[in-house]
Write a protein that holds these residues in place. Structure first.
Motif, PDB file in Angstrom:
ATOM      1  N   UNK A 703       0.845  -1.198   0.000  1.00 11.82           N
ATOM      2  CA  UNK A 703       0.000   0.000   0.000  1.00 11.82           C
ATOM      3  C   UNK A 703       0.875   1.241   0.000  1.00 11.82           C
ATOM      4  N   UNK A 803      -6.276  -2.132  11.261  1.00 16.98           N
ATOM      5  CA  UNK A 803      -7.148  -1.664  10.189  1.00 16.98           C
ATOM      6  C   UNK A 803      -8.511  -2.327  10.265  1.00 16.98           C
TER       7      UNK A 803
ATOM      8  N   UNK B 157      -2.880  -5.486   4.465  1.00 12.95           N
ATOM      9  CA  UNK B 157      -3.357  -4.144   4.815  1.00 12.95           C
ATOM     10  C   UNK B 157      -4.097  -3.534   3.635  1.00 12.95           C
ATOM     11  N   UNK B 158      -3.625  -3.852   2.430  1.00 18.09           N
ATOM     12  CA  UNK B 158      -4.216  -3.248   1.245  1.00 18.09           C
ATOM     13  C   UNK B 158      -5.688  -3.597   1.104  1.00 18.09           C
ATOM     14  N   UNK B 160      -7.824  -3.681   3.396  1.00 14.32           N
ATOM     15  CA  UNK B 160      -8.642  -2.934   4.354  1.00 14.32           C
ATOM     16  C   UNK B 160      -8.601  -1.436   4.125  1.00 14.32           C
ATOM     17  N   UNK B 161      -7.612  -0.979   3.395  1.00 13.42           N
ATOM     18  CA  UNK B 161      -7.531   0.478   3.215  1.00 13.42           C
ATOM     19  C   UNK B 161      -8.002   0.916   1.832  1.00 13.42           C
ATOM     20  N   UNK B 162      -8.367  -0.065   0.982  1.00 14.42           N
ATOM     21  CA  UNK B 162      -8.613   0.316  -0.410  1.00 14.42           C
ATOM     22  C   UNK B 162      -9.815   1.225  -0.568  1.00 14.42           C
ATOM     23  N   UNK B 163     -10.689   1.270   0.420  1.00 10.41           N
ATOM     24  CA  UNK B 163     -11.806   2.202   0.271  1.00 10.41           C
ATOM     25  C   UNK B 163     -11.806   3.236   1.399  1.00 10.41           C
ATOM     26  N   UNK B 164     -10.636   3.498   1.918  1.00  6.34           N
ATOM     27  CA  UNK B 164     -10.512   4.474   2.994  1.00  6.34           C
ATOM     28  C   UNK B 164     -10.593   5.889   2.408  1.00  6.34           C
TER      29      UNK B 164
END
Lengths: 984, 179
Positions: A703, A803, B157-158, B160-164
Motif C-alpha cells: 500500500x 485496520x 493491509x491493502x 482494508x484500506x482500499x476504500x478508505x
C-alpha cells in the motif's frame, strides 16, 4: 453474492485492460453533439453572383472568414485564422475571389468564393505601423488584370487580383503621417491618400493608380488639431472633428487644392451636447456625429455647408452605402423602439423619402443593433427589394427581409468565457396512463426492430428507422432530471455578457439572458463578464428552491474597477438580483461551506486585500466566524514572480463599519528570482473533485498512501529568456522549474528543475498527481511529465488488525501545519502534439480510472489513459506489476486514432475542455468549447455499471420466455415418462 | 452407498428362521430323543445369534472407518485439481476453489447422517467421526489456502484500506492569479 462480486471484478479487470475508447460509425450523434459558430461579425460582403446560391462572406472578431448561405444562414465554408492574425478587411474581387487583409495589413490572401480554397497569399511589408485599407476598385484595370489597392504599414500597394503579385508600391515615410482614408474615385485613375501629420496638419497625396507615381502633395495646417476619425462625404470631401470635439471641419481637396470650412456644432444644434465623435459611414453627402445622449445626422450641401437632417435620442445603427444604380446610393438605418426595431432604407440624396420602412419584433434578450449590412435584390416586378444583415449586442446575426427575421445565428456562443452546470428540475408526479400505453407499444416496436437488427433480419429501411430512432430518442432531451445524471444544463457566459443554458441532451438553447448588469450604464461604462460560480445548488433540505449561479463582472478593464454581482435562476433564466459593489473584485474564493438554503459562501477579495463575505446574512456570518481561523488565501503575482499567502485578521478598519468585511495579513511569500524564473503556469485541483480513496494498492499487495490535499498549488516557471516562442533560445539558457507549494503554509513540498525545456506549459492537477506538457529543446519534441506525490508518514500503517478494528487515525482530520513527509515519483515521455488545453475526466465517486483529455493543435480532443502516465512504469515490469496493469515503459506516449473523443469532428479554435461527473459512476460528461461547441459522454473504464444503450431487452425477454416454456415442456415430458416407467 | 444402506439398515426384508425358538416342544406326542435336552438347544441358539450380532457390529465398525476415510481420496484429488488450476484468478480456478470449500462444509453439516446406518450400541463411532471431521477440515483448509494463494483473502493491509476516504483537512485556502 460473493461469486457475483467476483464476476464484477473480473468484468472490471478485463475491461480495464482494453483502454481504447472508440465508437462505431452508427453511434455518432447518439451521445454527442457538435455546433458550429463564427463569432461576432465585423464585416459582411454580399456576393453579387447572378447564378448559384446567394451567399454572404463575413469576417468576425474570432478571426473567422466564412461564407454563409443567404437563405438559411448555414455555413458553406469557414476558415479560422490564427489568434494573432486579426482580419482587417475583406472584399470580393472579380466576383469570384474573397480577398482578406489580416495581421495588421501584412498578409493578403485570396480565397476561391465557391469552395473557400486559398488561391494565393502575399505578405506585404512596410516601413512603419499604420492603419490598413483594402480597396477593390471595380474598373481599375492594369493589362486586363483587376487591381487591388492596399494601404498597410505605411506603404501603398497595387496588387494583381489574379496572382497576388505586387505591381507597384509607394512608401509614405514621413515620420508623423497618419493615414486616415484611401480614396479611389470610381472612373478615374487617381488614388487619394489623406491623413494627418503631427495631429494638426492635413495632408493629401494624389497618386496615379497606373504606376504609383506621386502626382500632387498638398498640406494645410489647422491650429485646432484633429480628434478621432474622419468621415468621407464625397470622393473629394472629408469631415473631421477638431481636438475639442465641438467644431466640425469640412475639408475638400478638389483638383488637388485643399479648401476647408469650420462649423461649430453649436451652430447646427441649439443645445450644447458636449464632446462628440464621428460615426464613420460611407454614405455620400451624409455623416453622423454622436454624443452621449443624441445622434445627429448632418448633410453636406455643396461648398462645405452643413445642415442637420435628423436628431434622435434612440439607439441607432447605419449601414454602408449600397449603390443601386449609376447615381443612386441607398443605405439602411435601424432605430430601436421598445420591443421593436424600425428598419428604414433611404436614398443618400433624399433623406425624407423612404424606399422601405419596416418594423420587426425583436427579442429584448438580443440587446441593441450593433451593425447593419444592406443588400438588394430584384423582385419579380423589377423593383428593388432590400434585405439587411444585422449584428446584435449579443453577437447574434440575423437576416431581415420583408419585415421578418428570415434566419438567426447565435454566434455569441463562439466566444465563451466560462462554463458551469446545473441540474434539471426533478420530475413531478407521473405521466398519464394513455401515454404509458403508447410508450409501451412504441417501446415494444422499437425493441422488435432492434432485435431484427441484432439477428440481421432487418431490411435497409428498418436499419434507417432504427438509426433515426436512436438519434432522436426523446429521452435524452427531456427537461427533467434523469436517473443516470446525463441530462443537465450547461450554463455558459459569453463575451457579449449573455448567459445561455444549453441542454446536454441535444445542445439546444433552453433559455438565454442578456445580463442587465452587464449592460452599459451611467455607473458602469464598459462592463466585462469575468466568471461564473455555482451560487446555490439545492439538495436534501432545500429542494424547493431553484438552483442559481453567480456571475461576477467588473466595470472596465482595470483590476480596480468596481465589481458587479448578478444572481441568475438556472431553471428560468431570470436575473434574481444584481449588486453593484463599491469595491473591486480581484479574486473570488468559493468556500466549502453552505448555509441552510444551500447558498455557498463566497469570499471576494478587493484590490486593497480586504475580504468581503457573500451572501451578506447573519447566518453566513456565523458559519464564517466558526471557521474564521482556518480560512486562508493566496495570490499569485505572475508579473512580479511572487506568490503570497494571507490569513484573515479582523474586521475592516474603514470609516464605515461593515461586519462582512475583513482585514487580511500576509503570512508567507515565495519570491522567484526574476532574473532566472518567470511564472508561466499555476494549477490547483478542481474544488468539486471527489477522491474515492487515499490508498493506492501496488504490486504484491503493498500500500502507498496518496498525499491528497486541496491546498496544493502546482507552479511552473521558465527562464525569462525562454518565455518567448519555441526555438528562440538555445537549450543551455532555457529551463523549466516545477514546484508543488502548500498554499496554507507556503511550504514547498517538491521542486524539480528540467534543463533545456521551454514553455508554453499546460498542466492539470488531480488527486495526488500533476501532468504537464512543454517543449524539449534538446530533443526537438514536445514532452509530458507526471509527478505523483505520496505521504510517507502514513506508510507504516500496515497492521491488518488495527485496520480491521478501525484503530488507526488515517481518516481523522489533519492540519497542514503538521509537517508532512512526502515522496514524489515522476517520469517524462515524448508526445507528438502541441496542446491547446488539457483536462482530466471526473466521475461522481472517483472510483473509475481517469483519462486525460488533450486539446490538440488540430482542434480535436484526444483521450489518453492516465495509466500511460504512471511514474511506476518500467521497461520490463514484473509479473505482479503486469497484473496490476502497469504498461511497459516506452519513450513516447501512444496516440491511438480511435481514442479521439471528437472522432471525425473538429472543435475550431478550441479554448477549453470541461468535465462534469454524471450520476452514473462510470460516466463523465465532456464539453469542449472554442468557436465550435462539442459535447459527449465518456466512460473511461467502459460502462461497467449499466447495460449499454444498444442492449436488446427484447432478446432477453424472449430468451426468458423460451426458457420458461422449455422448462414447462420438459417437466411434462419427464412426468409422462416416469408414469410409463411405473406401468412397465 | 444406496445398496449398502439397503442391506445394512432396515434392510432385511424377509427372513426364514430355521431355529425353533419355542421352549415348549411343538408336539408333545413325540418325545424328545434320548440325550436331547431342550435347554441346551436354547443355549446354543442364543450363542449363534450373539455371534451374528458381533459379526454385524464388527462389519459396521469397519464400514464406518471406511466411510470416515473416504474424504482422504477426495482431498488428494482436490489437491491435484488445484495444482492444475494454477494461481491466477479465472473462472476455472475460482470454480475449483469454491467446490473445494463447499464439499467439506456440506460434508461436515451431514456428519450425523453419514454415520446413521452404523449406529449401534456396540459400535463406537466417535473415532471414525473425528477422523471424518478432521479430514474434511483438512479439505476446507486446503480450499482456504487456495483462496489465499489466489489472493482472495483479506489478509493484507491493502485489503482494508482500499476504500478508505481521504482525511479531511482542517485548513482551507483559495485564490490564484487575480481575475
Amino acid at each position: 453474492m460473493a461469486i457475483r462480486s467476483f464476476f464484477l471484478f473480473i468484468l472490471f479487470f478485463s475491461s480495464s485492460l482494453s483502454p481504447v475508447f472508440s465508437l462505431y460509425e452508427d453511434q455518432v450523434g447518439l451521445m454527442d453533439w457538435h455546433q458550429q459558430y463564427i463569432g461576432k461579425v465585423k464585416q459582411a460582403v454580399f456576393s453579387s453572383q447572378r447564378a448559384g446560391r446567394k451567399r454572404v462572406v463575413v469576417s468576425t472578431e474570432e478571426n473567422v472568414i466564412a461564407s454563409l448561405d443567404l437563405r438559411h444562414g448555414e455555413i458553406f465554408w469557414r476558415h479560422l485564422l490564427g489568434a494573432d492574425d486579426v482580419i482587417d478587411g475583406i472584399d470580393i474581387g472579380l466576383g469570384k475571389y474573397v480577398i482578406t487583409l489580416s495581421s495588421g495589413g501584412s498578409i493578403l490572401r485570396s480565397w476561391n468564393l465557391p469552395d473557400g480554397q486559398m488561391v494565393w497569399e502575399s505578405s506585404l511589408q512596410g516601413p512603419k505601423h499604420s492603419k490598413s485599407f483594402l480597396l477593390v476598385p471595380t474598373n481599375l484595370k492594369f493589362d486586363k488584370d483587376n487591381v487591388l489597392v492596399v494601404f498597410s504599414n505605411g506603404r501603398l500597394h497595387a496588387i494583381s487580383c489574379i496572382d497576388g503579385e505586387v505591381l507597384w508600391k509607394k512608401d509614405f515615410e514621413a515620420e508623423s503621417f497618419e493615414v486616415q482614408q484611401v480614396i479611389q474615385p470610381p472612373g478615374s485613375d487617381l488614388i487619394y491618400v489623406v491623413g494627418f501629420a503631427a495631429s494638426y496638419q492635413f495632408e493629401m497625396y494624389q497618386i496615379n493608380a497606373k504606376n504609383g507615381e506621386l502626382l500632387k502633395h498638398e498640406s494645410a495646417s489647422f491650429s485646432s488639431g484633429f480628434s478621432g476619425e474622419v468621415s468621407l462625404v464625397s470622393t473629394e470631401t472629408v469631415v473631421a472633428l477638431d481636438s475639442t470635439g465641438s467644431i466640425l471641419l469640412t475639408i475638400s481637396f478638389q483638383d488637388g487644392k485643399i479648401s476647408s470650412q469650420q462649423t461649430p456644432i453649436s451652430n447646427l444644434v441649439e443645445e450644447s451636447l458636449g464632446p462628440a465623435v464621428i460615426i464613420p459611414s460611407s454614405v455620400s453627402g451624409i455623416f453622423a456625429i454622436k454624443t452621449d445622449a443624441v445622434t445627429v445626422f448632418i448633410r453636406v450641401i455643396g461648398e462645405g455647408k452643413l445642415e442637420v437632417v435628423e436628431k434622435t435620442t434612440h439607439e441607432i445603427a447605419v449601414s454602408d452605402a449600397l449603390s443601386i444604380s449609376e447615381d443612386q446610393e441607398a443605405f439602411a438605418l435601424i432605430q430601436h423602439a421598445s420591443s421593436e426595431i424600425h428598419l428604414t432604407v433611404k436614398l443618400a440624396h433624399d433623406w425624407d423619402g423612404n424606399l422601405l420602412k419596416e418594423s420587426v419584433k425583436m427579442d429584448r434578450q438580443r440587446g441593441l443593433v450593433h451593425k447593419v449590412f444592406i443588400n438588394n435584390y430584384i423582385r419579380t416586378d423589377r423593383s428593388y427589394g432590400f434585405r439587411v444583415l444585422i449584428v446584435m449586442e449579443d453577437h447574434s446575426l440575423l437576416l431581415l427581409q420583408q419585415g421578418e427575421i428570415v434566419w438567426s445565428r447565435e454566434d455569441g456562443l463562439a466566444s465563451i468565457i466560462d462554463v458551469t452546470t446545473s441540474e434539471l428540475p426533478v420530475e413531478r408526479n407521473g405521466v398519464s396512463v394513455a401515454k404509458v400505453e403508447h410508450n409501451l407499444f412504441e417501446w415494444l416496436k422499437g425493441h422488435m426492430l432492434k432485435l431484427k437488427g441484432t439477428l440481421m433480419l432487418a431490411s435497409p429501411e428498418d436499419m434507417a428507422a432504427i438509426q433515426s430512432m436512436r438519434l432522436k430518442s426523446s429521452e435524452k432531451s427531456k427537461m427533467t432530471r434523469d436517473h443516470n445524471g446525463f441530462r443537465k444544463l450547461l450554463i455558459v457566459l459569453t463575451r457579449a455578457g449573455k448567459l445561455f443554458a444549453l441542454h446536454t441532451g441535444d445542445g439546444r438553447i433552453v433559455w438565454s439572458h442578456l445580463l442587465r448588469s452587464l449592460h452599459k450604464s451611467e455607473a458602469c461604462q464598459s462592463p466585462i463578464g469575468l466568471n461564473l460560480y455555482q451560487w446555490q445548488v439545492p439538495h436534501h433540505h432545500a429542494m424547493d428552491e431553484n438552483p442559481s449561479v453567480l456571475v461576477v463582472s467588473r466595470c472596465g478593464p482595470s483590476s480596480d474597477a468596481p465589481g458587479v454581482l448578478s444572481f441568475v435562476d438556472t431553471y428560468t433564466g431570470k436575473e434574481l438580483s444584481s449588486l453593484s459593489l463599491d469595491h473591486a473584485v480581484v479574486q473570488v474564493i468559493p468556500l466549502p461551506y453552505t448555509d441552510s438554503t444551500e447558498q455557498r459562501l463566497h469570499l471576494l477579495i478587493n484590490a486593497d486585500k480586504h475580504a468581503h463575505l457573500y451572501p451578506k446574512t447573519s447566518e453566513a456570518l456565523s458559519i464564517f466566524k466558526r471557521e474564521f481561523l482556518n480560512i486562508y488565501w493566496y495570490s499569485v503575482e505572475d508579473q512580479n514572480g511572487i506568490i503570497k499567502g494571507h490569513a484573515l485578521k479582523c474586521k475592516c478598519t474603514g470609516e464605515v463599519a461593515d461586519e462582512f468585511c475583513f482585514d487580511t495579513r500576509d503570512l508567507w511569500s515565495v519570491v522567484f528570482p526574476s532574473e532566472s524564473e518567470k511564472i508561466v503556469a499555476t494549477v490547483t485541483r478542481k474544488l468539486n473533485e471527489v477522491v474515492h480513496t487515499q490508498a493506492k494498492v501496488v504490486a504484491d499487495q503493498d500500500v502507498m498512501y496518496k498525499y491528497i490535499s486541496r491546498n496544493l498549488l502546482f507552479v511552473a516557471t521558465v527562464a525569462p529568456k525562454g518565455s518567448g516562442e519555441i526555438g528562440s533560445v538555445t537549450p543551455e539558457e532555457s529551463w523549466l522549474v516545477a514546484y508543488l507549494i502548500d498554499t496554507v503554509t507556503g511550504r514547498i513540498l517538491h521542486r524539480v528543475t528540467h534543463h533545456g525545456l521551454q514553455g508554453p506549459v499546460h498542466a492539470v492537477f488531480s488527486e495526488n498527481w500533476v501532468v504537464y506538457h512543454y517543449f524539449n529543446l534538446r530533443a526537438h519534441r514536445y514532452e509530458m511529465s507526471v509527478i505523483e506525490i505520496y505521504d510517507q508518514s502514513r506508510a507504516d500503517n500496515k497492521d491488518v488488525w488495527k485496520l480491521v478494528l478501525g484503530k488507526h487515525n488515517l481518516t481523522s482530520p489533519i492540519s497542514l501545519f503538521s509537517r508532512p513527509e512526502v515522496i514524489t515519483k515522476s517520469q517524462s515521455y515524448f508526445f507528438t502534439h502541441s496542446l491547446k488545453a488539457i483536462a482530466v475526466t471526473s466521475t461522481a465517486k472517483g472510483i473509475t480510472s481517469k483519462q486525460l483529455l488533450l486539446g490538440t493543435i488540430g482542434d480535436q480532443v484526444l483521450a489518453l489513459d492516465k495509466r500511460f502516465l504512471d511514474p511506476r512504469r518500467t521497461v520490463n515490469p514484473t509479473q505482479a506489476e503486469k497484473e496490476e496493469g502497469i504498461i511497459p515503459l516506452t519513450d513516447s506516449l501512444p496516440i491511438i486514432p480511435q481514442s479521439y473523443v471528437t472522432h471525425a469532428l473538429r472543435v475550431e479554435g478550441l479554448r477549453g475542455i470541461i468535465t462534469v461527473p454524471a450520476k452514473l459512476e462510470s460516466t463523465t460528461l465532456v464539453f469542449a468549447h472554442g468557436v465550435d461547441l462539442f459535447f459527449t459522454q465518456l466512460a473511461p473504464s467502459r460502462t461497467y455499471d449499466s447495460l449499454t444503450e444498444d442492449f436488446s431487452y427484447a432478446l432477453l425477454l424472449i430468451t426468458i420466455v423460451a426458457l420458461v416454456a422449455a422448462i414447462f415442456v420438459t417437466w411434462r415430458l419427464s412426468e409422462r415418462k416416469e408414469l410409463q416407467e411405473k406401468w412397465r | 452407498m444406496e445398496k449398502g444402506k439397503g442391506i445394512m439398515g432396515s434392510g432385511r426384508r424377509w427372513a426364514v428362521d430355521f431355529s425353533d425358538n419355542s421352549t415348549a416342544p411343538s408336539s408333545r406326542d413325540i418325545p424328545d430323543p434320548p440325550g436331547f435336552t431342550r435347554a441346551s438347544v436354547d443355549q446354543d441358539d442364543s450363542t449363534v445369534s450373539r455371534q451374528k450380532k458381533d459379526a454385524e457390529s464388527n462389519w459396521k465398525a469397519q464400514k464406518a472407518w471406511e466411510v470416515a476415510q473416504a474424504p482422504f481420496k477426495n482431498l488428494l484429488m482436490m489437491g491435484f485439481m488445484m495444482w492444475m488450476a494454477g494461481n491466477t484468478v479465472h473462472l476455472f480456478s475460482i470454480g475449483i476453489t469454491f467446490s473445494a470449500l463447499w464439499q467439506p462444509i456440506s460434508a461436515l453439516q451431514g456428519v450425523g447422517k453419514v454415520f446413521e446406518p452404523y449406529k449401534d450400541n456396540k459400535v463406537d463411532l466417535l473415532g471414525p467421526k473425528l477422523l471424518f471431521i478432521a479430514l474434511n477440515l483438512g479439505g476446507l483448509a486446503l480450499g482456504v489456502w487456495k483462496l489465499n494463494t489466489l489472493g482472495l483473502l483479506p489478509t493484507h493491509a491493502s485489503d482494508w484500506v482500499s476504500s478508505l476516504p481521504p482525511a479531511q483537512e482542517v485548513e482551507y485556502s483559495g485564490g490564484g492569479i487575480p481575475l
